[in-house]
Design an enzyme around this catalytic site. Structure first.
Site, PDB file in Angstrom:
ATOM      1  N   LYS A 108       0.836  -1.052  -0.026  1.00 11.11           N
ATOM      2  CA  LYS A 108       0.184  -0.131  -0.056  1.00 11.11           C
ATOM      3  C   LYS A 108       0.823   1.122   0.093  1.00 11.11           C
ATOM      4  O   LYS A 108       1.657   1.406   0.917  1.00 11.11           O
ATOM      5  CB  LYS A 108      -0.902   0.002   1.040  1.00 11.11           C
ATOM      6  CG  LYS A 108      -1.774   1.299   1.246  1.00 11.11           C
ATOM      7  CD  LYS A 108      -2.611   1.182   2.811  1.00 11.11           C
ATOM      8  CE  LYS A 108      -3.218   2.467   2.871  1.00 11.11           C
ATOM      9  NZ  LYS A 108      -3.979   2.503   4.243  1.00 11.11           N
ATOM     10  N   ASP A 123      -2.439  10.332   4.005  1.00 12.50           N
ATOM     11  CA  ASP A 123      -3.944  10.162   4.062  1.00 12.50           C
ATOM     12  C   ASP A 123      -4.648  11.028   4.815  1.00 12.50           C
ATOM     13  O   ASP A 123      -4.518  11.087   6.044  1.00 12.50           O
ATOM     14  CB  ASP A 123      -3.873   8.526   4.416  1.00 12.50           C
ATOM     15  CG  ASP A 123      -5.555   8.377   4.604  1.00 12.50           C
ATOM     16  OD1 ASP A 123      -6.381   8.726   3.781  1.00 12.50           O
ATOM     17  OD2 ASP A 123      -5.709   7.385   5.271  1.00 12.50           O
ATOM     18  N   LYS A 175     -10.143  12.837   8.287  1.00 14.57           N
ATOM     19  CA  LYS A 175      -9.842  12.384   9.576  1.00 14.57           C
ATOM     20  C   LYS A 175      -9.796  13.408  10.677  1.00 14.57           C
ATOM     21  O   LYS A 175      -9.458  14.728  10.079  1.00 14.57           O
ATOM     22  CB  LYS A 175      -8.354  11.630   9.615  1.00 14.57           C
ATOM     23  CG  LYS A 175      -8.232  10.524   8.617  1.00 14.57           C
ATOM     24  CD  LYS A 175      -6.806  10.144   8.639  1.00 14.57           C
ATOM     25  CE  LYS A 175      -6.594   9.056   7.886  1.00 14.57           C
ATOM     26  NZ  LYS A 175      -7.141   7.660   8.447  1.00 14.57           N
ATOM     27  N   ASP A 234       1.514   6.225   5.809  1.00 19.55           N
ATOM     28  CA  ASP A 234       0.445   5.311   5.049  1.00 19.55           C
ATOM     29  C   ASP A 234       1.001   4.597   4.040  1.00 19.55           C
ATOM     30  O   ASP A 234       0.287   3.985   3.100  1.00 19.55           O
ATOM     31  CB  ASP A 234      -0.931   5.907   4.905  1.00 19.55           C
ATOM     32  CG  ASP A 234      -2.001   5.119   5.234  1.00 19.55           C
ATOM     33  OD1 ASP A 234      -1.658   4.234   5.884  1.00 19.55           O
ATOM     34  OD2 ASP A 234      -3.163   5.539   4.523  1.00 19.55           O
ATOM     35  N   GLU A 288      -9.527   4.021   1.736  1.00 25.75           N
ATOM     36  CA  GLU A 288      -8.927   4.050   0.530  1.00 25.75           C
ATOM     37  C   GLU A 288      -7.948   3.028   0.173  1.00 25.75           C
ATOM     38  O   GLU A 288      -7.736   2.555  -1.088  1.00 25.75           O
ATOM     39  CB  GLU A 288      -8.332   5.394   0.314  1.00 25.75           C
ATOM     40  CG  GLU A 288      -7.138   5.651   0.891  1.00 25.75           C
ATOM     41  CD  GLU A 288      -6.960   5.505   2.130  1.00 25.75           C
ATOM     42  OE1 GLU A 288      -5.731   5.258   2.704  1.00 25.75           O
ATOM     43  OE2 GLU A 288      -7.808   5.713   3.120  1.00 25.75           O
ATOM     44  N   ARG A 312      -7.593   0.046   0.768  1.00 33.31           N
ATOM     45  CA  ARG A 312      -8.011  -1.593   0.188  1.00 33.31           C
ATOM     46  C   ARG A 312      -8.379  -1.211  -1.523  1.00 33.31           C
ATOM     47  O   ARG A 312      -8.242  -2.258  -2.392  1.00 33.31           O
ATOM     48  CB  ARG A 312      -9.282  -1.975   0.904  1.00 33.31           C
ATOM     49  CG  ARG A 312     -10.245  -0.913   0.905  1.00 33.31           C
ATOM     50  CD  ARG A 312     -11.284  -1.190   1.783  1.00 33.31           C
ATOM     51  NE  ARG A 312     -10.812  -1.119   3.418  1.00 33.31           N
ATOM     52  CZ  ARG A 312     -11.306  -1.220   4.511  1.00 33.31           C
ATOM     53  NH1 ARG A 312     -12.487  -1.843   4.443  1.00 33.31           N
ATOM     54  NH2 ARG A 312     -10.646  -0.811   5.547  1.00 33.31           N
TER      55      ARG A 312
END
Length: 479
Positions: free
Chosen positions: A246, A251, A258, A269, A330, A332
């Site tokens: 990933k 993020d 968030k 991330d 996001e 995944r």
């Protein structure tokens, strides 16, 4: 930190010296006076694991005591955890060099201590204007290693260093195009490694709906990086192991933005992508006889521009349609495209992904291991668990029962990207990814709890850890 081999006489050495002592059988070999030996003996009666310092003015002798009768993985981990204590003492003395030897100890125990020193010495210094302390040189008694053995370990530790450096870098200095360019430059210098960087236009032609959707709110274009390592000495032409990482460079959560406390540290991330690139580069550095492909989807996730939104329906690389329930799920979506790409184009014997995917993994097992799942890859996960215990980067297996698939059903598409229930968040994320692997054996590693630490733990300072690189490298050594 530079490591080199040299013959060391512990009783005559002039300079800072670390002496490993794990077994009373070697008591007579301790480079100590009778009074000093009595101090060590008394302390071992209370607790066998400690660091005792003796003055050898103008230098110091550091006796690292441990219990060699414990199980080997535990012994090695205890030695790694002593390293920060030793480094702290060396920093007080401003020592630039350290010699390492011992009596009645195994080469693997010495290697664990050296590994701990390497991991503990790392600091993210890129933006610090005042020079920080680092141990410049470690001289190791040549009796413990054959020529080349220490060099192999050094190359692995160097890749862990760069994995941590990438993860610690903020997105202002390492966005998707920049990271792809850096990976491409490194690959050019490694034998057997090929790097293909796909830009936005190519990604659009591949119809990677997940990666493109997450990127829509960003001003920086996405990249899809394919690293392939196929050594010339590979005798067994097995299908490759595909590693997927990933690569969300930062993020924000997108439109499901968030809250402030959760926005901190989101530069990390992309740790999955950094981990998988580092594993492949380490394999190439040391010429491991294994065919590898690393697939790294890279973008940041922002709420700007034409950002994707909840209720959007995306068409993924393999044609699966996905209803967006939460734009902060996001990772995944990126991984799904990459996993499907790997399954279709490489006929892999196994796909393994690594991702800082869910807060649920942290809540389940804290910062002490990886939440792992498998689909059709019982043997691969079993081996990962074994080597995880050996290197002390441990896995906890979560189930992937078919009932969890009920949480992923959508009324308007094939799947949802996030469930309405707060239950089994780590498992449903893994179940979502498993869909895109199809019939290919698949292992999912959720490294959310271990990739980045908010405070120092064991032999890691706060920040990126490189957790997972040693695990996967050890796994590849067993292939």
């Amino acid at each position: 930190m530079d490591f080199r081999l040299e013959k060391i006489d512990a009783r005559k050495h002039e300079g800072a010296l670390l002496f490993l002592y794990g077994d009373e059988v070697a008591e007579r070999q301790l480079p100590l006076s009778r009074a000093e030996a009595a101090v060590v003996k008394r302390r071992r009666e209370e607790d066998r694991c400690f660091v005792q310092v003796f003055d050898r003015l103008p230098y110091h002798l550091y006796v690292v005591s441990f219990d060699s009768e414990k199980a080997a993985p535990r012994v090695h981990e205890l030695l790694r955890r002593q390293a920060p204590k030793v480094l702290g003492m060396l920093e007080e003395e401003k020592a630039g060099s350290l010699a390492v030897t011992g009596a009645g100890v195994l080469p693997e125990e010495v290697a664990a201590m050296l590994e701990g020193l390497s991991l503990a010495d790392y600091r993210f210094d890129r933006y610090v204007t005042k020079e920080r302390y680092h141990l410049a040189e470690v001289v190791v008694d040549e009796g413990f290693f054959k020529p080349g053995e220490l060099e192999e370990a050094k190359r692995l530790w160097n890749r862990i260093f760069w994995c941590r450096e990438w993860v610690n870098l903020p997105v202002q200095d390492l966005n998707a195009p920049q990271f792809a360019e850096e990976l491409e430059c490194i690959a050019k210098d490694l034998p057997g490694v090929k790097c293909t960087v796909m830009d936005k236009k190519k990604i659009e032609s591949l119809r990677m709906g997940g990666l493109l959707a997450v990127n829509r709110g960003s001003v920086d274009e996405p990249r899809f990086v394919v690293l392939e390592y196929c050594p010339s000495n590979l005798n067994d032409q097995k299908n490759p192991i595909v590693l997927v990482g990933k690569g969300v460079m930062y993020d924000t959560g997108g439109l499901n933005i968030k809250p402030g406390d959760y926005m901190q540290e989101m530069k990390s991330d992309m740790a999955g992508a950094a981990t998988m690139a580092s594993v492949l580069f380490a394999a190439a550095d040391n010429g491991l006889p294994v065919h590898l492909v690393a697939l790294l989807p890279l973008t940041d996730s922002r709420p700007g521009g034409n950002a994707y939104a909840s209720d959007d329906v995306l068409t993924m690389y393999d044609g699966t349609t996905v209803e967006v329930r939460n734009t902060d799920a996001e990772g995944r979506l990126l991984l799904a495209d990459a996993i499907a790409y790997g399954a279709k184009n490489y006929s892999p014997r196994v796909i393994i992904d690594a991702a800082t995917l869910t807060g649920a993994a942290v809540r389940a097992i804290s910062t002490f291991g990886i939440a792992a799942m498998q689909q059709g890859a019982e043997n691969e996960l079993a081996l990962l668990k074994v080597v995880g215990e050996q290197v002390y980067e441990r896995l906890v297996e979560f189930p992937m029962w078919e009932e969890y698939g009920e949480f992923l059903k959508s009324e308007v598409a094939d799947l949802v990207n996030s469930t309405d229930t707060p239950q089994a968040g780590t498992i449903t994320a893994g179940k979502f990814l498993a869909h895109f692997a199809g019939e290919v054996p698949f292992v999912h590693l959720d490294i959310a709890g271990v990739a980045f630490l908010s405070k120092a733990q064991h032999c890691w300072r706060a920040g990126a850890t490189g957790y997972g690189v040693r695990l996967l490298y050890a796994f590849l050594q067993m292939q």
